[in-house]
Enzyme design. Structure first.
Site, short mmCIF file in Angstrom:
data_model
loop_
_atom_site.label_atom_id
_atom_site.label_comp_id
_atom_site.label_asym_id
_atom_site.label_seq_id
_atom_site.Cartn_x
_atom_site.Cartn_y
_atom_site.Cartn_z
N CYS A 48 0.83 -1.20 0.00
CA CYS A 48 0.00 0.00 0.00
C CYS A 48 0.87 1.26 0.00
CB CYS A 48 -0.91 0.02 1.22
SG CYS A 48 -1.84 1.55 1.34
N CYS A 50 -0.17 4.30 0.06
CA CYS A 50 -0.72 5.33 0.95
C CYS A 50 -0.03 5.32 2.31
CB CYS A 50 -2.21 5.11 1.18
SG CYS A 50 -3.19 5.00 -0.33
#
Lengths: 144, 93
Positions: A48, A50
């Protein structure tokens, strides 16, 4: 479904290059975490961007601190499924999320950084959280 | 590789753990998107008024300490039912 290995290899390398030992099997996890006295930092890696995109640099910064855990290990969520499940079995009541970071002392979790504590925070802020925990729980002074 | 994002162009909250409140429940999960059918959360846990032990606040405090106890892989909540939404990290202050 795991991502192609070619895609995650740089993320694995980022961790091993900063000194973390990668655990890819249940046996690896049991050997590294299962019976370890002292302090162990467990980084649950993730693709991920993010969150993990800030967590890995935070780990690198934190591992430059003057007081460190006795060992640093990493497992890769979504990739090495059995190893991750085994590692999480050592984390007690703490729920799985990735990325996340656990500091264990003599097998007990003494500090935990959840994904929600990584999201949107700078690597510097996350690293500061970690080094504060190192100071509180670790006794491995680098260069001492 | 640090900072590489695989899902550009999404909602600002994409990938962020949020607390979503309805009239009868409180959901905590990873925000994905707002679809025509509602707000989509992943790996969500739920406090249901009158069903779950303790209070909403106690549930949130436990979640902050131990993480999201996910019971639903994908949860779609109709927009009309949403009373409020905030990041879980904001709850910690």
């Amino acid at each position: 479904m795991p991502y192609p290995e070619s895609l995650v290899a740089p993320m694995r390398a980022e961790m091993t290059q900063m000194g973390a030992t990668e655990l890819r099997t249940v046996a690896d996890v049991d050997a590294a975490i299962g019976s370890s006295a002292g302090t162990t930092l467990v980084f649950v890696n993730s693709v991920c961007g993010c969150a993990a995109g800030n967590a890995r640099p935070a780990m690198k910064m934190a591992l430059g601190h003057g007081v460190l855990p006795d060992r640093t290990v990493t497992v890769f969520a979504g990739q090495d499924l059995d190893a991750v499940a085994r590692a999480r079995s050592y984390l007690g009541e703490f729920q799985p999320s990735s990325p996340s970071i656990a500091l264990l002392r003599d097998g007990e979790v003494v500090h935990f950084v959840h994904r929600h504590q990584i999201e949107g925070r700078s690597p510097q802020a996350i690293a500061a959280d970690l080094t504060k925990a190192f100071d509180a729980h670790c006794s491995n002074s680098v260069g001492a | 590789m640090s900072g590489h994002v695989f899902h550009p162009g999404h909602h600002d909250l994409h990938g962020i753990t949020v607390v979503l409140e309805t009239a009868t429940a409180l959901w905590v999960g990873r925000f994905d998107s707002v679809t025509p059918k509602g707000v989509l959360l992943h790996d969500a846990g739920c406090y249901e008024d009158g069903v779950t032990a303790g209070t909403r606040e106690e549930y949130l405090q436990k979640t902050l300490k131990f993480g999201v106890r996910a019971t639903t892989k994908n949860k779609l909540i109709p927009e009309g039912e949403v009373r409020g939404m905030r990041q879980l990290a904001e709850v910690a202050g």
